[in-house]
Each structure stands twice: as structure tokens, then as C-alpha cells.
Motif scaffolding. Structure first.
Motif, PDB file in Angstrom:
ATOM      1  N   THR A 129      -5.730   5.529  -1.020  1.00  0.00           N
ATOM      2  CA  THR A 129      -4.828   5.048  -0.140  1.00  0.00           C
ATOM      3  C   THR A 129      -3.523   5.185  -0.409  1.00  0.00           C
ATOM      4  O   THR A 129      -3.075   4.955  -1.804  1.00  0.00           O
ATOM      5  N   THR A 130      -2.535   5.742   0.462  1.00  0.00           N
ATOM      6  CA  THR A 130      -1.105   5.915   0.054  1.00  0.00           C
ATOM      7  C   THR A 130      -0.424   4.592   0.222  1.00  0.00           C
ATOM      8  O   THR A 130       0.411   3.848  -0.406  1.00  0.00           O
ATOM      9  N   SER A 131      -0.607   4.114   1.601  1.00  0.00           N
ATOM     10  CA  SER A 131       0.031   2.788   1.643  1.00  0.00           C
ATOM     11  C   SER A 131      -0.407   2.046   3.041  1.00  0.00           C
ATOM     12  O   SER A 131      -1.109   2.821   3.915  1.00  0.00           O
ATOM     13  N   GLY A 163      -0.424   4.004  -4.037  1.00  0.00           N
ATOM     14  CA  GLY A 163      -0.193   5.156  -5.116  1.00  0.00           C
ATOM     15  C   GLY A 163      -1.752   5.884  -5.038  1.00  0.00           C
ATOM     16  O   GLY A 163      -2.146   6.497  -6.486  1.00  0.00           O
ATOM     17  N   GLY A 164      -2.441   6.127  -4.098  1.00  0.00           N
ATOM     18  CA  GLY A 164      -3.918   6.890  -4.286  1.00  0.00           C
ATOM     19  C   GLY A 164      -4.864   5.666  -4.601  1.00  0.00           C
ATOM     20  O   GLY A 164      -6.144   6.236  -4.956  1.00  0.00           O
ATOM     21  N   GLN A 165      -4.470   4.610  -5.031  1.00  0.00           N
ATOM     22  CA  GLN A 165      -5.889   3.696  -5.436  1.00  0.00           C
ATOM     23  C   GLN A 165      -6.632   3.294  -4.336  1.00  0.00           C
ATOM     24  O   GLN A 165      -6.381   3.414  -3.018  1.00  0.00           O
ATOM     25  N   ILE A 192      -4.088   7.269   4.539  1.00  0.00           N
ATOM     26  CA  ILE A 192      -5.112   7.881   3.657  1.00  0.00           C
ATOM     27  C   ILE A 192      -4.512   8.768   2.608  1.00  0.00           C
ATOM     28  O   ILE A 192      -4.077   9.625   3.026  1.00  0.00           O
ATOM     29  N   ALA A 193      -4.992   8.607   1.350  1.00  0.00           N
ATOM     30  CA  ALA A 193      -4.218   9.615   0.431  1.00  0.00           C
ATOM     31  C   ALA A 193      -4.716  10.984   0.444  1.00  0.00           C
ATOM     32  O   ALA A 193      -4.139  12.077   0.273  1.00  0.00           O
TER      33      ALA A 193
END
Length: 208
Positions: A129-131, A163-165, A192-193
């Protein structure tokens, strides 16, 4: 007079090419079945339009009632993403009933402007995930019209960066609500990252 003896029929043995094709076909099916599901999710607090359709609180929603988690479209909102008037359905015609304002009569969650509220997502499949970002409509917007960018405050009132987590299957974001009055719409965007998509979730609210 007895019949002449016939030679037994020859059984055809598949060649190397045939065996290779059969093996690859046999491998393809399990791979297809075992491939991981794409990320999916929707807001449950406040309940999104897709959530209200899934629980039967709102009728005549079309197939979104069985797939409330599937409102997925291009990311990059507001510069990119779904077109105006198609934002709540993420630009996907299958979920078009979510864009229908129903004359401003969607059930609205009661809120108090300026006070604390926890936003909650249910994720049926998690993803890098981005945000998560939350937008709200401007004062004076028209609740009887489909959602457009012009109807929203230009900046999200809440952003949670990942931050991609990968988030858990239930995501909670405590926040202070914007100082609004009356009926509004909150657009939550899950970016979505590692795919070109995002998930869009529209929730009708009433700040009183």
C-alpha cells in the motif's frame, strides 16, 4: 470354416511433443487456481455505498451487492483516475449504481464536525500500500448530482502513508473530522503500491 486371425490393434503412444503439451497443460491449471487474489476492500465505518448494498440496506444495486470490495480503478486521483460522474464506481460500468445519487437519498451516517472519528476498512485481500486518503465534498455541493472533482475539497482532510507495507485485514484510521455542516459525501481512496490501480469508496454522511 474359422475366421482368419486379426492382428491386435496398435496403441498409439504420444510423442515427445504431445507429452510436453500435456505436461504443460497439467501444470497450467494448478497455477491458475493457486494464483493469489488481487487486493480488495471497502469502508465499513462510515459504511460505503457498496457496503450498504451488500448488507441489503439499499436495494437495486446490481452486482456490487455481491462484490462490495471490488470497486477498483486507475490510481492517481485527482489528477488521474476515474472520470467525473463515475468516481464512486471507480469508472467501472458494472458498479454504475454507486454513481447514482438517488436524489440525495442514500442513507447517511451521522457525524459531528470537528470531533474524533475512526474510519475503518475491511480488506478481503491485502496488498502493498502507498496510502489511504480521505476527501470530503465542499460546502454547497449538490448531493443530487453524481460526484465530480469540483464538488470535493481539493486536498484530502486525512492521509495515512504506508510506504509499500501491507496493512492488516481490518484497517482503522482515527481522525478529526472536518468542520462541516449538513449532508456531505466522503471519498476514501486506497492507493496500491505495486499495481496501477486504487480502490474507491464513497460514503454518505450528515454532519448535522
Amino acid at each position: 470354416m474359422s475366421s482368419p486371425l486379426r492382428a491386435p490393434a496398435r496403441t498409439r503412444t504420444p510423442g515427445r511433443k504431445g507429452l510436453a503439451l500435456a505436461a504443460s497443460a497439467g501444470l497450467a491449471l494448478p497455477l491458475m487456481i493457486s494464483s493469489p487474489a488481487l487486493s480488495h476492500g471497502y469502508t465499513t465505518s462510515p459504511p460505503s455505498r457498496s457496503s450498504l448494498c451488500a448488507t441489503g440496506q439499499v436495494q437495486n444495486c446490481g452486482p456490487i451487492q455481491w462484490e462490495p470490495q471490488s470497486v477498483e480503478g486507475p490510481k492517481g486521483f485527482p489528477q488521474a483516475g476515474p472520470a467525473d460522474g463515475r468516481i464512486c464506481a471507480a469508472g467501472d460500468s458494472r458498479w454504475a449504481p454507486l454513481d447514482d445519487p438517488r436524489g440525495g437519498q442514500w442513507p447517511a451516517t451521522r457525524m459531528n464536525g470537528g470531533q474524533a472519528f475512526t474510519f475503518t476498512w475491511r480488506l478481503t485481500a491485502v496488498h502493498a500500500t502507498t496510502s489511504f486518503r480521505y476527501f470530503v465534498t465542499r460546502n454547497g455541493w449538490d448531493p443530487s448530482a453524481p460526484l465530480t472533482r469540483a464538488a470535493l475539497d481539493p486536498q484530502p482532510f486525512l492521509t495515512r502513508n504506508y510506504g509499500g507495507q501491507r496493512p492488516p485485514s481490518t484497517v482503522s484510521h482515527p481522525a478529526t473530522l472536518p468542520a462541516k455542516q449538513g449532508r456531505h459525501l466522503i471519498l476514501a481512496v486506497w492507493d496500491i503500491a505495486d499495481t496501477p490501480n486504487a480502490f474507491y469508496s464513497c460514503a454518505d454522511v450528515d454532519f448535522g
